[in-house]
Design an enzyme around this catalytic site. Structure first.
Site: not given
Lengths: 290, 290
Positions: A170, A238
Site C-alpha cells: 500500500k 499521512k
C-alpha cells in the site's frame, strides 16, 4: 460466519454492509453511535465497544485512520484483545505503518490471535461496489481462511507476503500515485503555458507509454479544476509520512517521494487538506504564479 | 504519392519501409549510405541529399535526432529548402524544441512550404508495427492532407494544435514517462528494502490507481534488471533538456521533472546513456548503496 467490523467511516460502513448482504452475521462498532444506525437497520448488531464486537466473532475487521487508532482499537481499554477468543483472526484493513503492523501481529500472536494486514486501494466507490484492490500480508493459511470474505469486498486481491507486506505494498501504491499526480500536473501545466490545450495533450498521451489511471482520472480532475475527493490530501500526506518515516528508519533515499510530500504539505498549509490529492496541480500552478 | 523520407535510423527506417509497403513512391536519404540499402531492396529510391529527395516529393518526412539536425536537414547545404517545390509539405517527426519548430514553420512558410510537427511515441516496436502514437502540430487542412500517411505509421493520431503543439505534447509525454519511471523505481526499491517481493507489489499495484504502462513494462524491466533499450537514456535526457530549456524561457518551475533529469544526468555520467531510461532504477538503488 460471525464477523466483527470496527471502524465505520466512509470506507468501513459500505464494507461492513457488503459483508452483511453476503449473508454473514456482522457485529459492528463505531466511535460515533450514529455511524451504526444504517447498519443496524440492515441487520447488523451494534456493539458498545471493540471488545464486545470481537467477543462475538471468528474474524475481526478493523478499518480506522492511522497507526495509533489501530493500536487503541486492538490493545486499548475495551479493545479487541480483551474480547477476542484464541483462534480468531484480526484483519486490519487500515493503512498504517508496516513496522507497527509487525509488532501488532506479534503481540496478537502471543495471545493466540492471528492477524492479517490488508490495506485497500479504490476509495469509497470501490468500497461501495465491492471492487477494492486488497494487498494482504500474513500467513498463507490465514489468508486462505479469510479469502472468501476478501472476495466480497474486492476484486484484485494479492497475498503479497508475511506480516506487514500488505502495508508495504500500500505504501508503494501511495508513492506511485503521488508521483504520477506530480508528473501529470507538471505536464499539463507545461502544455498550458505553451498555449497548447491540455485536454488534447491528455488525449494524445493516453495512447502511449505515458498512459496511466492517474492521467485518465486525476488528469481529468485537473482539467475540470474539480478537486472533490476522491482521496483526501490529508490522508495521502499521512500515508507518505508513513513511507518517509520507514525510509528514514531504513536509510533509504526517496527523493521523488520527498518532493511530492512537500507539495502535499503545501496543500495542508493552504488549508486544502480535504481536497482530492490531485490538487497537487494547484501547488504546481501557484508556485509559478499561475 | 511521391514521398521523401530523410533520416533512416532505428525509427526512420521501418517508418519509410511501411510507407513503401503501403504503395507509395518513397525517395529516401540517410547520412550513412548503407542505411538506404534495405530500403532500396524494397523498392525505394536512394537520394544523395535531402535536397534531391525533397525535389521528387509532395510530402517530405524528416526523422532525425535533435533540433540542430532538423535545422541542418531543412536549411543547410543540400537541404530540403533547396529542392522542395512550393506547395509541398514538410512533416518533421523528430523530437525537438517547440520554439525552434515554430521558427522553422515560419521560415518554410515564407518559401511556400507547409509544415507539420509530428513527433511520435512507441519506440522502434511501434515504428515497425505501424502502431506509433503521433502528436501533430500545424494547420488543420495540412493535417487532413497528411492524415492517410499518418494512418500507415501509427494508431493514436491526435492533432493537438498549431505549429509546435505536437512537440509540446511530446515534451509532456517525456515528462510523464520520466517521473513515472522515478515513481516505480522508488516504490519497488522501497518494497525490496522492506523484504517484500517487488514482483508481487507490481502485480498488486497493477489492479488499482497506481496502474500505468510504465509500471507494467518498465517495472518488469526493473524486476529483470534488464535495461536493453527500449528508449535510450541519452535521448530521454535530450528530450527533458528541451523541456527544461522551454521551462527556463517560460519562467515555469517543474521540480519533479528537474529531479528526474538529475537521475538521467547521473546515468550519462556513469556511461550508461545507451541503456533504457528505466535504468533510473539503478540511480535510485546506488544512491543508497544498493
Amino acid at each position: 460466519m460471525h464477523i466483527a467490523f470496527i471502524g465505520l467511516g466512509i470506507m468501513g460502513r459500505p464494507m461492513a454492509m457488503n459483508l452483511q448482504r453476503a449473508g454473514h452475521r456482522v457485529h459492528v462498532h463505531g466511535r460515533r453511535p450514529e455511524s451504526m444506525t444504517p447498519l443496524v437497520q440492515a441487520g447488523c448488531t451494534a456493539c458498545d465497544s471493540a471488545q464486545v464486537a470481537a467477543a462475538q466473532a471468528e474474524i475481526i475487521f478493523t478499518m480506522v485512520s492511522d497507526t495509533p487508532d489501530v493500536e487503541q482499537v486492538l490493545f486499548g481499554a475495551n479493545g479487541v484483545v480483551h474480547g477476542a477468543k484464541p483462534g480468531s483472526v484480526v484483519v486490519d484493513m487500515s493503512t498504517i505503518s508496516p513496522s507497527a503492523t509487525r509488532r501488532f501481529a506479534e503481540d496478537l500472536g502471543a495471545r493466540g490471535i492471528a492477524m492479517l494486514d490488508a490495506p485497500v486501494s479504490g476509495g469509497d466507490v470501490g468500497a461501495i461496489n465491492g471492487t477494492l484492490s486488497i494487498m494482504v500480508g500474513g500467513k498463507p493459511e490465514i489468508f486462505e481462511k479469510v479469502q472468501p470474505l476478501f472476495a466480497v469486498l474486492g476484486k484484485n486481491i494479492v497475498h503479497v507476503g508475511d506480516h506487514g507486506a500488505g502495508q508495504v505494498a500500500k505504501a508503494c501504491n501511495q508513492i506511485v500515485v503521488a508521483l504520477t499526480i506530480e508528473a501529470v500536473a507538471e505536464a499539463l501545466t507545461f502544455a498550458r503555458q505553451n498555449d497548447v490545450d491540455p485536454a488534447k495533450v491528455r488525449a494524445a498521451l493516453l495512447g502511449g507509454f505515458a498512459a496511466s489511471r492517474i492521467l485518465e482520472v486525476h488528469g481529468q480532475r485537473m482539467l475540470d479544476d474539480n478537486y472533490q475527493p476522491g482521496f483526501k490530501t490529508r490522508l495521502h500526506q499521512k500515508d507518505l509520512n508513513i513511507v518517509l518515516q520507514s525510509a528514514f528508519e531504513l536509510g533509504l533515499a526517496l527523493p521523488g517521494t520527498a518532493l511530492a510530500m512537500q507539495h502535499l504539505n503545501a496543500l495542508l498549509g493552504a488549508d486544502e487538506g480535504e481536497l482530492d490529492s490531485a490538487a497537487i496541480m494547484k501547488v504546481v500552478q501557484r508556485m509559478s504564479g499561475l
